[in-house]
Design an enzyme around this catalytic site. Structure first.
Site, PDB file in Angstrom:
ATOM      1  N   SER A  35       0.836  -1.187   0.000  1.00  0.00           N
ATOM      2  CA  SER A  35       0.000   0.000   0.000  1.00  0.00           C
ATOM      3  C   SER A  35       0.884   1.255   0.000  1.00  0.00           C
ATOM      4  O   SER A  35       1.809   1.356  -0.800  1.00  0.00           O
ATOM      5  CB  SER A  35      -0.937  -0.043   1.207  1.00  0.00           C
ATOM      6  N   HIS A  79      -7.512  -5.415  -0.971  1.00  0.00           N
ATOM      7  CA  HIS A  79      -6.301  -4.734  -0.529  1.00  0.00           C
ATOM      8  C   HIS A  79      -5.750  -5.404   0.731  1.00  0.00           C
ATOM      9  O   HIS A  79      -6.308  -5.281   1.821  1.00  0.00           O
ATOM     10  CB  HIS A  79      -6.641  -3.272  -0.240  1.00  0.00           C
TER      11      HIS A  79
END
Length: 417
Positions: free
Chosen positions: A257, A398
């Site tokens: 991320s 994610h």
């Protein structure tokens, strides 16, 4: 007319087979004067420094050099950690050499079964060193911590007044499969992001390393939090090269991320990292801005105004018109191996854009005599493709999963022998 032709000469056409064809991208092999790079020496001596200067001034910001006063303190060594499988070390990195100054704690686990210095994976973590494993000997960070509200990886009850508690031990262990990493013969080195620079936009640059560099603030090319994290990864590498238990020539820098954005920039700026692994780093990381898909520059500069240099704000709403893009950052890693990974449900990170950037960086790898990314179109779900550039897109959203780690370890095996 001549100016128009010269501008167009700086671009090449990329077709990914993803329904996004005939999109122009800045060519990493064209110098700023419009001439083409002729050989590897010219790439390393002219074009690569030129790209670094551009991304430093226009996006990431200028970070300081290694502090002359920086000191290391090894405050913990346990040769029988993880039931004898590993040696645990903890090292305090005093950035300005002062015990009451900004400090980063490195946590290291080194496999005991090796008869030689261990290759390593080095990366920053989101929730503190104590969160990556329930080992009760890991020092709990005293740095600021997000409350965890709405975050699936941290239990809200373990964070009190933005400080970690004993209940936070091991809460993020699923993203750091330490036993698997150690069994595969790799050391793990990690540090907490908030030890280095604040990720709270309300705080600005009042905590971490930024206050000790006041001359860098107020400039259009001030280094933001992403560059500060990347800088700290290099400072961790400064320690690693002194530790005989680690093979400093086989260290991969890893991030997920926003920390994947930092890992990619660290790998671009510091050639001591032998490999770069960027997991779902999205906008400002591995994805292309030119596609105009997913998270954009306006969101980066308004929701996360501390991440990048002030100069980057002038490109808001100009994503598809940028004179640069992230495939050029990936190309700065060349000829070292780089792995880019996506998740199918991670729409904001634009998996197609991450793949397209990896593919567009291939031209530099091929130019330098290496293999590129052995796929013309984005591969099927859960199928890793690996050349000197690696890529996969897995099912799910994610996250960092065991599947991701297995591909990274396979990639490291392939390139670290």
């Amino acid at each position: 007319m001549m100016l128009k032709l010269r501008f167009l000469s700086l671009f090449f056409v990329l077709s990914t087979g993803l329904g996004w064809a005939q999109k122009a991208l800045p060519n990493p092999l064209i110098l700023a004067n419009g001439k083409r790079v002729q050989n590897a020496k010219q790439w390393h001596k002219e074009r690569r420094p030129e790209l670094l200067r551009m991304f430093t001034s226009e996006m990431y910001g200028q970070a300081p050099p290694r502090p002359k006063e920086m000191q290391f303190e090894v405050f913990d060594v346990d040769k029988n950690a993880l039931n004898g499988k590993a040696t645990r070390k903890q090292i305090a990195v005093y950035f300005n050499g002062k015990a009451d100054g900004p400090r980063m704690d490195l946590l290291m686990y080194i496999p005991n079964h090796l008869q030689r210095p261990a290759p390593a994976i080095l990366g920053l973590n989101f929730w503190g060193n104590h969160a990556v494993h329930p080992d009760p000997a890991i020092r709990i960070t005293t740095s600021w911590m997000e409350s965890g509200k709405g975050n699936p990886y941290v239990k809200l009850s373990c964070v009190t007044d933005h400080r970690a508690t004993e209940a936070c031990r091991g809460v993020n262990a699923a993203q750091w499969p330490l036993d698997t990493i150690i069994a595969r013969g790799y050391a793990l080195i990690t540090a907490y992001r908030e030890d280095i620079a604040s990720d709270d936009p309300k705080t600005g640059f009042q905590k971490g390393i930024h206050p000790i560099y006041p001359d860098y603030q107020g400039r259009t090319d001030n280094f933001g939090t992403i560059a500060a994290w990347a800088w700290a990864l290099s400072r961790a590498m400064d320690y690693v090269v002194t530790d005989k238990a680690i093979d400093a020539k086989r260290v991969a820098v890893f991030g997920w991320s926003r920390l994947g954005k930092a890992a990619l920039w660290a790998g671009a700026t510091d050639e001591r990292f032998a490999m770069v692994i960027s997991n779902e780093s999205g906008a400002g990381g591995a994805k292309l801005f030119h596609r105009g898909v997913g998270e954009n520059i306006r969101r980066l500069c308004t929701v996360f105004p501390h991440w990048y240099a002030a100069s980057f704000k002038k490109y808001m709403d100009r994503d598809t018109l940028l004179p640069f893009d992230q495939h050029q950052v990936i190309s700065l890693v060349a000829p070292r191996p780089v792995y880019i990974a996506s998740a199918v449900d991670d729409k904001g990170a634009d998996p197609q854009g991450e793949f397209a950037a990896a593919k567009a960086a291939e031209s530099v790898y091929l130019f330098l005599g290496k293999t590129g990314l052995p796929a013309q179109t984005i591969p099927p779900l859960n199928q890793s493709v690996q050349g000197q550039i690696g890529y996969h897109i897995r099912e799910g959203g994610h996250d960092v999963t065991l599947y991701d780690w297995k591909q990274y370890l396979n990639f490291a095996d392939k390139h670290f022998n």
